[in-house]
Design a protein around this motif. Structure first.
Motif, PDB file in Angstrom:
ATOM      1  N   ILE A  12       8.038   6.314  -1.586  1.00 44.28           N
ATOM      2  CA  ILE A  12       9.167   7.242  -1.554  1.00 44.28           C
ATOM      3  C   ILE A  12       9.923   7.081  -2.866  1.00 44.28           C
ATOM      4  O   ILE A  12      10.683   6.115  -3.041  1.00 44.28           O
ATOM      5  CB  ILE A  12      10.088   6.963  -0.355  1.00 44.28           C
ATOM      6  N   TYR A  60      13.253  13.195  -0.028  1.00 46.94           N
ATOM      7  CA  TYR A  60      12.703  13.725   1.214  1.00 46.94           C
ATOM      8  C   TYR A  60      11.612  14.767   0.943  1.00 46.94           C
ATOM      9  O   TYR A  60      10.979  15.231   1.888  1.00 46.94           O
ATOM     10  CB  TYR A  60      13.821  14.388   2.049  1.00 46.94           C
ATOM     11  N   LEU A 100       6.776   6.646   8.583  1.00 46.29           N
ATOM     12  CA  LEU A 100       8.102   6.848   7.990  1.00 46.29           C
ATOM     13  C   LEU A 100       9.207   6.541   8.993  1.00 46.29           C
ATOM     14  O   LEU A 100      10.257   5.988   8.645  1.00 46.29           O
ATOM     15  CB  LEU A 100       8.243   8.289   7.495  1.00 46.29           C
ATOM     16  N   GLY A 123       9.670   2.865   9.208  1.00 43.71           N
ATOM     17  CA  GLY A 123      10.339   2.352   8.020  1.00 43.71           C
ATOM     18  C   GLY A 123      11.767   2.834   7.870  1.00 43.71           C
ATOM     19  O   GLY A 123      12.428   2.493   6.881  1.00 43.71           O
ATOM     20  N   SER A 143      11.721   2.970   1.401  1.00 52.31           N
ATOM     21  CA  SER A 143      12.371   3.360   2.661  1.00 52.31           C
ATOM     22  C   SER A 143      13.574   2.456   2.911  1.00 52.31           C
ATOM     23  O   SER A 143      13.851   1.522   2.159  1.00 52.31           O
ATOM     24  CB  SER A 143      11.370   3.244   3.816  1.00 52.31           C
ATOM     25  N   LYS A 144      14.286   2.750   4.000  1.00 51.37           N
ATOM     26  CA  LYS A 144      15.428   1.902   4.357  1.00 51.37           C
ATOM     27  C   LYS A 144      14.965   0.503   4.721  1.00 51.37           C
ATOM     28  O   LYS A 144      15.672  -0.474   4.496  1.00 51.37           O
ATOM     29  CB  LYS A 144      16.195   2.514   5.540  1.00 51.37           C
ATOM     30  N   GLY A 195      12.830   5.911   7.395  1.00 50.71           N
ATOM     31  CA  GLY A 195      13.007   7.071   6.539  1.00 50.71           C
ATOM     32  C   GLY A 195      13.372   6.693   5.118  1.00 50.71           C
ATOM     33  O   GLY A 195      13.495   5.500   4.778  1.00 50.71           O
ATOM     34  N   PRO A 196      13.543   7.683   4.251  1.00 49.55           N
ATOM     35  CA  PRO A 196      13.886   7.394   2.846  1.00 49.55           C
ATOM     36  C   PRO A 196      15.174   6.589   2.737  1.00 49.55           C
ATOM     37  O   PRO A 196      16.087   6.720   3.547  1.00 49.55           O
ATOM     38  CB  PRO A 196      14.030   8.787   2.223  1.00 49.55           C
ATOM     39  N   ILE A 252       4.974   0.597   3.027  1.00 55.82           N
ATOM     40  CA  ILE A 252       5.963   1.638   2.776  1.00 55.82           C
ATOM     41  C   ILE A 252       6.908   1.132   1.692  1.00 55.82           C
ATOM     42  O   ILE A 252       7.491   0.046   1.809  1.00 55.82           O
ATOM     43  CB  ILE A 252       6.747   2.001   4.051  1.00 55.82           C
TER      44      ILE A 252
END
Length: 811
Positions: A311, A271, A259, A262, A241-242, A264-265, A238
């Motif tokens: 992302i 998004y 996601l 990970g 992501s954060k 999320g963005p 990933i």
């Protein structure tokens, strides 16, 4: 030797796993050697679990077990053991193996998977970004459900494990893993390549290979079942992501599950343009808004080993504030309009001003403001950085009118052009009977928001006079007066020997008899005399008449609350019911202690004294202490009130008076009056033979030869009385005073309540006489604050300065 080998084989069989044991019970061809007595509670629990897993009851298993050689007696024992409750030991084992139990539950559905956990980090920076809360909620993790059937299109790979079973005439059961070479090895069948194949295709291939070895499979006498028992772990990457990185997840996991792991963005992550890369190509573009807004999971596709989720940074974001259902920061795609933005925010709320929206835009140099009308919502395309503000509707009404007062339905009504005062009164169901028809008031809001009053003649307006029936405006407030508003509220006061004294409403034709009944009637102490005071009314001042009120003296029959001749009252009359000249209920005192007839006695006369009550009580007993007679008189509330009203001029912060009042209220409930009984017996007119009050208690103590010593002494004790011995003897008998004792302020309390303190004259201290039954009390020394060194130096400096001034003056 054969018996030893057979026993060893039996014990070895008993220690096999629950799955093998269940096969022995349900599928084995020989159960003749099974001995139930050798089975442990754990073995019985495993058999019970396997029976439940296969949906087989013990009654259904009985013919199978008997056909395979198990004796009826052994089966009866087994049935009895299975019917017994689970032991405490087994419960403890279950509590200590919760994770194993979870695996067994998963195995019951045919699949196992290593649990994958990732610690979530709460997003506080981007809390306003629409969709960020999706990845902060631990209950929404998108984990695959292992209890569901395996998808037929599931692709096998190294790490998966298959459960292969042959049942029917021939039997076989084994768990076969997929090796790193992508093959499964089945006993007597060989290696079968299955990697890259779907579970459905692999099942057909395995059946064909087994059919070549087991002849009954080809003929249909035996069946082959293939299921997925353990799922492999795949690795995905990933980016953006954060918590970016490589993740090991289930091969059944989807994009949303990855996601979520990970976080999320990231801070600037998109998004709506997330890319799923497979074999270095974009396999799927993912827009999370499709799920967030519509619940559409078409983008939530399954993952494969070595997939990459990228992302990228967002292209444009806008902010929507104010009166919308879900304000926040939203990501917009090219071509989307303000209507799309409104749908992301779930639309306007109930108080939104929908005619237009204000937007704050950014240019290359500064800000600018733009208004978007409702007609432009579907065409205006937001720009990156736009801040939309949806304001509230105005707190005012376009068609409100109000009426209150003497109408049947005072309320707020809708206004329409051409409405007149008669129309509004008709809406309010007309005037009430007490309405004042000569005038009504309208408070009207003028164009400059100031108010004015418009008066209306209601009688003419309702009679058809168009000039009086004026037209109304919106926001008018119409008030219809009541004639009762102009009537003074009259009252009557009654006091004295009546059960409910107070102030009552006056009504026309109200008589004295009516008022007496309304006030609950006369008390038993009421006399026949009644005084009525009436106010004097006159248009002119009569200086010759000094009277402030007119008095009427009446007589009533106290027994039936009726007046001989009915007397009509007037507004503001004051009625006083007088008390009988002689009307006192019997009052009592109490005598206790060493008297012959202790108890309560009624005061027969107003001047009953101590000697009289003692004589009525039969006199003192033989054990009475004639020096121990005293009176305990309750402290009255009036005494405390008088003390509170006295100004001792001690200052606002001084607590002496407060402490004294508190002591009277809470600690001292009685005042003690010493009685000199010897003197009273010699002369009943002695001043200590006091007149008693209701509630007084005469207390006669029994003779006591001891002297009690208390307070700040080393030992609180009671010392036998010795004639001629003084204070020092008794204090010395208890070890003397302690380090806080104040001997020179010691005092004595005699049995009759009288107290005496030590006195001094010319450095000679004399102590009061000690008598039997008395009590010596040594108080505590007051705390004295010692002068500090700094204070001493300050005083010395002041004295030195004064000395210098005096010397200077002398010179």
């Amino acid at each position: 030797m054969r018996k030893i080998i057979a026993t060893f084989l039996l014990l070895f069989a008993l220690f096999q796993t629950s799955n093998t044991f269940a096969q022995d019970l349900l599928k084995s061809t020989d159960l003749s050697t099974l001995k139930v007595d050798y089975l442990s509670d754990s073995d019985i629990a495993k058999i019970k679990t396997q029976l439940q897993t296969n949906n087989v009851t013990i009654e259904q298993a009985e013919p199978m077990a008997l056909a395979k050689g198990m004796s009826a007696a052994e089966f009866a024992k087994l049935k009895e053991r299975l019917a017994m409750p689970v032991t405490k030991t087994e419960l403890i084992k279950k509590d200590n193996k919760e994770d194993d139990d979870d695996d067994e539950k998963a195995a019951a559905f045919g699949k196992k998977q290593e649990k994958i956990v990732n610690t979530k980090v709460k997003d506080t920076i981007n809390a306003l970004i629409f969709g960020s809360e999706l990845f902060d909620n631990p209950t929404l993790n998108f984990e695959p459900n292992l209890k569901l059937a395996t998808p037929v299109n599931y692709v096998l790979g190294p790490g998966d494990e298959l459960q292969v079973s042959v049942y029917g005439v021939q039997e076989f059961n084994a768990s076969v893993p997929v090796s790193t070479e992508g093959k499964v090895t089945i006993q007597y069948v060989g290696q079968i390549p299955v990697t890259g194949m779907t579970i459905e295709a692999a099942t057909q291939k395995i059946k064909g290979a087994i059919a070549r070895v087991y002849s009954t499979v080809g003929s249909g006498q035996s069946q082959v079942a293939v299921s997925l028992s353990r799922i492999r772990t795949i690795r995905v990457t990933i980016i953006g992501s954060k918590q970016p990185g490589n993740y090991s997840i289930s091969s059944l996991a989807t994009v949303y599950n990855a996601l979520f792991l990970g976080g999320g963005p990231g801070k600037n992550g998109s998004y709506r343009n997330i890319e799923l890369l497979r074999d270095n190509k974009v396999y799927k573009n993912i827009d999370l808004y499709r799920f967030l807004v519509n619940g559409n999971q078409s983008d939530n596709v399954g993952l494969k080993d070595n997939d990459v989720i990228r992302i990228p940074a967002y292209n444009q974001r806008v902010t929507l504030e104010g009166q919308v259902k879900r304000p926040g920061i939203f990501e917009m795609k090219m071509g989307e309009t303000f209507s799309d933005l409104l749908s992301f925010a779930s639309g306007f709320n109930e108080f939104a001003y929908t005619a237009s929206v204000n937007v704050l835009q950014k240019t290359s140099k500064e800000f600018k403001v733009k208004d978007i009308n409702a007609a432009e919502y579907t065409s205006y395309k937001p720009l990156s950085g736009d801040v939309f503000r949806v304001s509230k509707i105005l707190n005012r009404f376009e068609n409100r009118i109000k009426i209150d007062g003497a109408v049947f339905r005072p309320d707020t009504y809708s206004f329409y052009e051409g409405m007149r005062i008669s129309d509004l009164i008709a809406k309010a169901d007309g005037l009430k009977e007490d309405a004042y028809s000569n005038r009504a008031r309208i408070i009207r809001l003028k164009s400059d928001l100031t108010t004015e009053i418009v008066n209306v003649d209601l009688a003419k307006a309702l009679g058809g006079d168009l000039e009086a029936d004026i037209a109304l405006h919106k926001e008018d407030i119409v008030t219809v007066y009541s004639i009762l508003d102009f009537v003074e509220e009259y009252k009557i006061t009654i006091d004295g020997e009546i059960k409910k004294p107070g102030i009552y409403e006056y009504h026309e034709n109200l008589t004295l008899n009516d008022l007496l009944v309304q006030a609950g009637g006369l008390t038993g102490s009421a006399s026949k005399r009644v005084e009525v005071a009436r106010m004097i009314k006159s248009e002119e001042i009569d200086d010759a008449n000094p009277n402030k009120a007119q008095l009427f003296n009446l007589e009533i029959t106290a027994t039936n609350n009726e007046q001989l001749k009915n007397f009509e009252l007037q507004p503001f009359d004051v009625v006083n019911i007088r008390k009988m000249a002689v009307y006192e209920k019997p009052e009592m005192v109490t005598i206790s202690g060493a008297v012959n007839y202790a108890g309560k006695y009624v005061l027969a006369t107003k001047k009953d004294k101590v000697y009289d009550i003692v004589q009525r009580a039969g006199g003192l007993t033989a054990v009475a202490n004639i020096e121990g007679v005293k009176i305990k008189r309750p402290i009255q509330a009036k005494q405390i009130e008088d003390l509170e009203n006295v100004n001792l001029n001690l200052g606002k912060k001084d607590s002496i008076q407060n402490k004294l009042t508190k002591k009277l209220k809470e600690d001292l409930k009685f005042a003690t009056i010493p009685v000199d009984w010897k003197s009273i017996v010699k002369n009943p007119k002695n001043n200590t033979n006091v007149t008693l009050f209701p509630g007084d208690e005469i207390e006669v103590t029994a003779f006591n030869e001891g002297v009690k010593v208390t307070g700040n002494v080393l030992l609180t004790s009671e010392i036998p009385y010795e004639k001629g011995k003084g204070f020092g003897y008794y204090i010395g008998s208890v070890g003397g005073v302690d380090n806080k004792g104040w001997k020179k302020k010691a005092y004595i309390i005699y049995p009759n309540g009288k107290a005496a303190v030590a006195q001094s004259f010319l450095f000679i201290r004399s102590y009061p006489k000690v008598t039997p039954g008395s009590q010596i009390i040594v108080p505590e020394k007051p705390e004295v604050k010692k002068m500090s060194t700094g204070e001493f130096v300050s005083i010395a400096g002041v004295l030195a300065s004064l000395a210098g001034i005096v010397i200077a003056l002398i010179r």
